[in-house]
Design a protein around this motif. Structure first.
Motif, PDB file in Angstrom:
ATOM      1  N   LEU A 136      95.751 -32.483 -62.550  1.00 23.65           N
ATOM      2  CA  LEU A 136      95.638 -33.067 -61.220  1.00 23.65           C
ATOM      3  C   LEU A 136      94.218 -32.900 -60.706  1.00 23.65           C
ATOM      4  CD1 LEU A 136      97.098 -34.364 -58.763  1.00 23.65           C
ATOM      5  CD2 LEU A 136      97.494 -32.035 -57.928  1.00 23.65           C
ATOM      6  N   LEU A 137      93.578 -34.019 -60.348  1.00 20.73           N
ATOM      7  CA  LEU A 137      92.218 -33.995 -59.819  1.00 20.73           C
ATOM      8  C   LEU A 137      92.220 -33.872 -58.307  1.00 20.73           C
ATOM      9  CD1 LEU A 137      90.719 -36.862 -62.016  1.00 20.73           C
ATOM     10  CD2 LEU A 137      90.572 -34.388 -62.404  1.00 20.73           C
ATOM     11  N   TRP A 138      93.069 -34.644 -57.652  1.00 20.06           N
ATOM     12  CA  TRP A 138      93.204 -34.588 -56.200  1.00 20.06           C
ATOM     13  C   TRP A 138      94.474 -35.322 -55.800  1.00 20.06           C
ATOM     14  CZ3 TRP A 138      93.294 -39.495 -54.232  1.00 20.06           C
ATOM     15  CH2 TRP A 138      92.578 -40.484 -54.909  1.00 20.06           C
ATOM     16  N   SER A 139      94.878 -35.105 -54.558  1.00 20.61           N
ATOM     17  CA  SER A 139      96.070 -35.785 -54.054  1.00 20.61           C
ATOM     18  C   SER A 139      95.919 -36.014 -52.559  1.00 20.61           C
ATOM     19  CB  SER A 139      97.331 -34.976 -54.346  1.00 20.61           C
ATOM     20  OG  SER A 139      97.323 -33.751 -53.648  1.00 20.61           O
ATOM     21  N   LYS A 140      96.666 -36.995 -52.066  1.00 22.50           N
ATOM     22  CA  LYS A 140      96.722 -37.302 -50.647  1.00 22.50           C
ATOM     23  C   LYS A 140      98.191 -37.391 -50.251  1.00 22.50           C
ATOM     24  CE  LYS A 140      92.273 -37.976 -49.870  1.00 22.50           C
ATOM     25  NZ  LYS A 140      91.490 -37.215 -48.889  1.00 22.50           N
ATOM     26  N   THR A 141      98.530 -36.792 -49.115  1.00 26.23           N
ATOM     27  CA  THR A 141      99.899 -36.856 -48.615  1.00 26.23           C
ATOM     28  C   THR A 141      99.965 -37.824 -47.443  1.00 26.23           C
ATOM     29  OG1 THR A 141     100.336 -34.579 -49.291  1.00 26.23           O
ATOM     30  CG2 THR A 141     101.825 -35.541 -47.656  1.00 26.23           C
ATOM     31  N   TYR A 142     100.923 -38.750 -47.504  1.00 24.47           N
ATOM     32  CA  TYR A 142     101.094 -39.742 -46.448  1.00 24.47           C
ATOM     33  C   TYR A 142     102.510 -39.680 -45.901  1.00 24.47           C
ATOM     34  CZ  TYR A 142      96.763 -41.608 -48.416  1.00 24.47           C
ATOM     35  OH  TYR A 142      95.474 -41.742 -48.875  1.00 24.47           O
ATOM     36  N   SER A 143     102.739 -40.398 -44.818  1.00 21.09           N
ATOM     37  CA  SER A 143     104.061 -40.407 -44.191  1.00 21.09           C
ATOM     38  C   SER A 143     105.116 -41.016 -45.106  1.00 21.09           C
ATOM     39  CB  SER A 143     104.006 -41.203 -42.884  1.00 21.09           C
ATOM     40  OG  SER A 143     103.606 -42.543 -43.137  1.00 21.09           O
ATOM     41  N   GLY A 144     104.674 -41.822 -46.040  1.00 21.85           N
ATOM     42  CA  GLY A 144     105.554 -42.468 -47.011  1.00 21.85           C
ATOM     43  C   GLY A 144     104.771 -43.545 -47.718  1.00 21.85           C
ATOM     44  N   VAL A 145     105.147 -43.819 -48.946  1.00 19.95           N
ATOM     45  CA  VAL A 145     104.493 -44.868 -49.735  1.00 19.95           C
ATOM     46  C   VAL A 145     105.570 -45.638 -50.477  1.00 19.95           C
ATOM     47  CG1 VAL A 145     102.898 -45.368 -51.622  1.00 19.95           C
ATOM     48  CG2 VAL A 145     102.372 -43.512 -50.031  1.00 19.95           C
ATOM     49  N   ALA A 146     105.554 -46.960 -50.345  1.00 23.46           N
ATOM     50  CA  ALA A 146     106.556 -47.791 -51.014  1.00 23.46           C
ATOM     51  C   ALA A 146     105.945 -48.691 -52.081  1.00 23.46           C
ATOM     52  CB  ALA A 146     107.294 -48.655 -49.991  1.00 23.46           C
ATOM     53  N   SER A 147     104.609 -48.720 -52.182  1.00 23.75           N
ATOM     54  CA  SER A 147     103.974 -49.615 -53.143  1.00 23.75           C
ATOM     55  C   SER A 147     103.079 -48.842 -54.097  1.00 23.75           C
ATOM     56  CB  SER A 147     103.150 -50.682 -52.406  1.00 23.75           C
ATOM     57  OG  SER A 147     102.031 -50.099 -51.768  1.00 23.75           O
ATOM     58  N   SER A 148     102.633 -49.535 -55.132  1.00 27.58           N
ATOM     59  CA  SER A 148     101.731 -48.943 -56.111  1.00 27.58           C
ATOM     60  C   SER A 148     100.287 -49.035 -55.636  1.00 27.58           C
ATOM     61  CB  SER A 148     101.864 -49.672 -57.447  1.00 27.58           C
ATOM     62  OG  SER A 148     103.190 -49.679 -57.898  1.00 27.58           O
ATOM     63  N   PRO A 149      99.414 -48.166 -56.142  1.00 23.21           N
ATOM     64  CA  PRO A 149      97.992 -48.289 -55.809  1.00 23.21           C
ATOM     65  C   PRO A 149      97.352 -49.418 -56.605  1.00 23.21           C
ATOM     66  CG  PRO A 149      98.326 -46.477 -57.330  1.00 23.21           C
ATOM     67  CD  PRO A 149      99.695 -47.002 -56.992  1.00 23.21           C
ATOM     68  N   ALA A 150      96.184 -49.841 -56.167  1.00 17.55           N
ATOM     69  CA  ALA A 150      95.372 -50.803 -56.909  1.00 17.55           C
ATOM     70  C   ALA A 150      93.960 -50.250 -56.979  1.00 17.55           C
ATOM     71  CB  ALA A 150      95.372 -52.163 -56.228  1.00 17.55           C
ATOM     72  N   VAL A 151      93.271 -50.525 -58.089  1.00 18.60           N
ATOM     73  CA  VAL A 151      91.929 -49.999 -58.298  1.00 18.60           C
ATOM     74  C   VAL A 151      90.971 -51.161 -58.487  1.00 18.60           C
ATOM     75  CG1 VAL A 151      90.479 -48.488 -59.706  1.00 18.60           C
ATOM     76  CG2 VAL A 151      92.908 -47.965 -59.428  1.00 18.60           C
TER      77      VAL A 151
END
Length: 201
Positions: A33-48
């Motif tokens: 694990l390099l880093w992480s972010k915590t959010y209220s909720g996530v329903a979609s995938s990331p894009a780069v």
């Protein structure tokens, strides 16, 4: 996450980005694990993006742009929950749909919203972008849309059921998407039906 879902996107920097129902995680290819972010909720995938910027939408109605090291570049107000993963155009514009019936076009430079397109139906379908910049997506109101890079409607097609699947574009410009009427659709780039294939589910 509580649903056991992991959505993965890789980048040219050999980093793996995984989103769960609670946040975004960056790993190297060894699984560290390099880093992480915590959010209220996530329903979609990331894009780069090609420059390494990572885009993720959180359920509090915010689109986040992060550097490859996890530093936030900007945030944009994209109301609603997004089951649609961001799509990135050649000019860097980020397109993302929401369950509030809107497709958003967001500037990659500062997170400003360039325009919104109201589709009169919830958007679970991730946009597909053609070589001429046309954006294609479906809605839960049975409509499939083609929208110009300026935010105008080119055409719409009415399918026989909800469309939550993301479209794919063939090399000849044919657009394919699945539908809840148990069919696979093939449309021309002008929005005409070429054929349907009944899958049975």
């Amino acid at each position: 996450g509580s649903r056991g879902c992991v959505h993965v996107e890789t980048s040219g920097a050999n980093t793996i980005y995984a989103s769960t129902t609670t946040g975004l995680y960056a790993y190297n290819t060894s699984g560290t694990l390099l880093w992480s972010k915590t959010y209220s909720g996530v329903a979609s995938s990331p894009a780069v993006a090609a420059d390494g910027t990572v885009y993720i939408h959180s359920d509090d109605g915010v689109l986040h742009a992060l550097t490859s090291t996890g530093t936030e570049k900007w945030t944009a107000s994209v109301p609603g929950v997004s089951y649609s993963s961001p799509s990135i155009a050649a000019d860097g514009t980020v397109y993302i749909g929401s369950d509030n019936n809107n497709l958003y076009a967001v500037s990659a430079s500062d997170g400003s919203v360039k325009w919104t397109f109201n589709a009169a139906g919830q958007i679970y379908s991730s946009p597909a972008i053609d070589s001429d910049g046309t954006i294609y997506f479906g809605t839960l109101s049975n409509q499939f849309f083609a929208v110009t890079p300026a935010g105008g409607q080119k055409w719409s097609y009415t399918a026989g059921g909800n469309i939550s699947s993301s479209p794919a574009i063939g090399v000849d410009g044919t657009i394919y998407f699945g539908c809840y009427d148990d069919k696979l659709y093939a449309l021309t780039a002008a929005g005409a039906l070429k054929w349907t294939f009944t899958t049975g589910d």
